[in-house]
Design a protein around this motif. Sequence first.
Motif, PDB file in Angstrom:
ATOM      1  N   THR A  16       0.839  -1.191   0.000  1.00  0.00           N
ATOM      2  CA  THR A  16       0.000   0.000   0.000  1.00  0.00           C
ATOM      3  C   THR A  16       0.877   1.246   0.000  1.00  0.00           C
ATOM      4  O   THR A  16       2.104   1.166   0.109  1.00  0.00           O
ATOM      5  CB  THR A  16      -0.928   0.045   1.227  1.00  0.00           C
ATOM      6  OG1 THR A  16      -0.156   0.348   2.397  1.00  0.00           O
ATOM      7  CG2 THR A  16      -1.649  -1.283   1.433  1.00  0.00           C
ATOM      8  N   SER A  18       0.433   3.465   2.389  1.00  0.00           N
ATOM      9  CA  SER A  18       0.302   3.914   3.784  1.00  0.00           C
ATOM     10  C   SER A  18       1.129   3.042   4.710  1.00  0.00           C
ATOM     11  O   SER A  18       1.487   1.914   4.371  1.00  0.00           O
ATOM     12  CB  SER A  18      -1.163   3.824   4.221  1.00  0.00           C
ATOM     13  OG  SER A  18      -1.989   4.588   3.393  1.00  0.00           O
ATOM     14  N   LEU A  20       1.577   0.458   7.556  1.00  0.00           N
ATOM     15  CA  LEU A  20       0.777  -0.681   7.993  1.00  0.00           C
ATOM     16  C   LEU A  20       1.208  -1.059   9.407  1.00  0.00           C
ATOM     17  O   LEU A  20       2.387  -1.325   9.651  1.00  0.00           O
ATOM     18  CB  LEU A  20       0.980  -1.857   7.044  1.00  0.00           C
ATOM     19  CG  LEU A  20       0.175  -3.116   7.308  1.00  0.00           C
ATOM     20  CD1 LEU A  20      -1.316  -2.853   7.071  1.00  0.00           C
ATOM     21  CD2 LEU A  20       0.670  -4.249   6.429  1.00  0.00           C
ATOM     22  N   LEU A  54      -7.275  -9.011   9.753  1.00  0.00           N
ATOM     23  CA  LEU A  54      -7.158  -7.670   9.202  1.00  0.00           C
ATOM     24  C   LEU A  54      -7.986  -6.700  10.041  1.00  0.00           C
ATOM     25  O   LEU A  54      -9.116  -7.004  10.407  1.00  0.00           O
ATOM     26  CB  LEU A  54      -7.664  -7.672   7.757  1.00  0.00           C
ATOM     27  CG  LEU A  54      -7.666  -6.342   7.017  1.00  0.00           C
ATOM     28  CD1 LEU A  54      -6.243  -5.862   6.788  1.00  0.00           C
ATOM     29  CD2 LEU A  54      -8.405  -6.494   5.692  1.00  0.00           C
ATOM     30  N   PHE A  55      -7.402  -5.540  10.393  1.00  0.00           N
ATOM     31  CA  PHE A  55      -8.166  -4.458  11.003  1.00  0.00           C
ATOM     32  C   PHE A  55      -7.845  -3.183  10.244  1.00  0.00           C
ATOM     33  O   PHE A  55      -6.890  -3.146   9.462  1.00  0.00           O
ATOM     34  CB  PHE A  55      -7.906  -4.329  12.515  1.00  0.00           C
ATOM     35  CG  PHE A  55      -6.493  -3.997  12.903  1.00  0.00           C
ATOM     36  CD1 PHE A  55      -6.054  -2.683  12.973  1.00  0.00           C
ATOM     37  CD2 PHE A  55      -5.597  -5.003  13.232  1.00  0.00           C
ATOM     38  CE1 PHE A  55      -4.756  -2.370  13.349  1.00  0.00           C
ATOM     39  CE2 PHE A  55      -4.299  -4.703  13.613  1.00  0.00           C
ATOM     40  CZ  PHE A  55      -3.878  -3.376  13.665  1.00  0.00           C
ATOM     41  N   GLU A  56      -8.629  -2.158  10.415  1.00  0.00           N
ATOM     42  CA  GLU A  56      -8.433  -0.903   9.690  1.00  0.00           C
ATOM     43  C   GLU A  56      -7.009  -0.398   9.921  1.00  0.00           C
ATOM     44  O   GLU A  56      -6.632  -0.061  11.035  1.00  0.00           O
ATOM     45  CB  GLU A  56      -9.440   0.146  10.157  1.00  0.00           C
ATOM     46  CG  GLU A  56      -9.461   1.395   9.322  1.00  0.00           C
ATOM     47  CD  GLU A  56      -9.989   1.175   7.918  1.00  0.00           C
ATOM     48  OE1 GLU A  56      -9.446   1.790   6.985  1.00  0.00           O
ATOM     49  OE2 GLU A  56     -10.926   0.376   7.748  1.00  0.00           O
ATOM     50  N   GLY A  57      -6.194  -0.405   8.875  1.00  0.00           N
ATOM     51  CA  GLY A  57      -4.823   0.108   8.962  1.00  0.00           C
ATOM     52  C   GLY A  57      -3.778  -0.897   9.387  1.00  0.00           C
ATOM     53  O   GLY A  57      -2.617  -0.538   9.566  1.00  0.00           O
TER      54      GLY A  57
END
Length: 86
Positions: A16, A18, A20, A54-57
């Motif tokens: 990505t 961003s 992680l 998986l979690f947000e971010g």
Amino acid sequence: MGKIKSTQTLEIMNTTSSILEVMVELNPDRYLLQPNDVMVIQAKLRGAPFSVTLFEGGLQIYPGNDCGPPVTINGEPAQPDWTTEI
């Protein structure tokens, strides 16, 4: 003869743009992967699989029944990071 404890490897690449956040459990260690970073976790699973949520971010990873497995980022030993804000 004793039971052989084999090490299993999980590789994570941040593809990505961003940062992680990766939480490696049982006693959580927090790592931050920059874009294009590659993290490798080497764990002695002892009969339990890697579990990835998986979690947000970010990701939460349970390395089987191992606690505090060796982690590298881009081939270098990594230290947990609890101070950097994202």
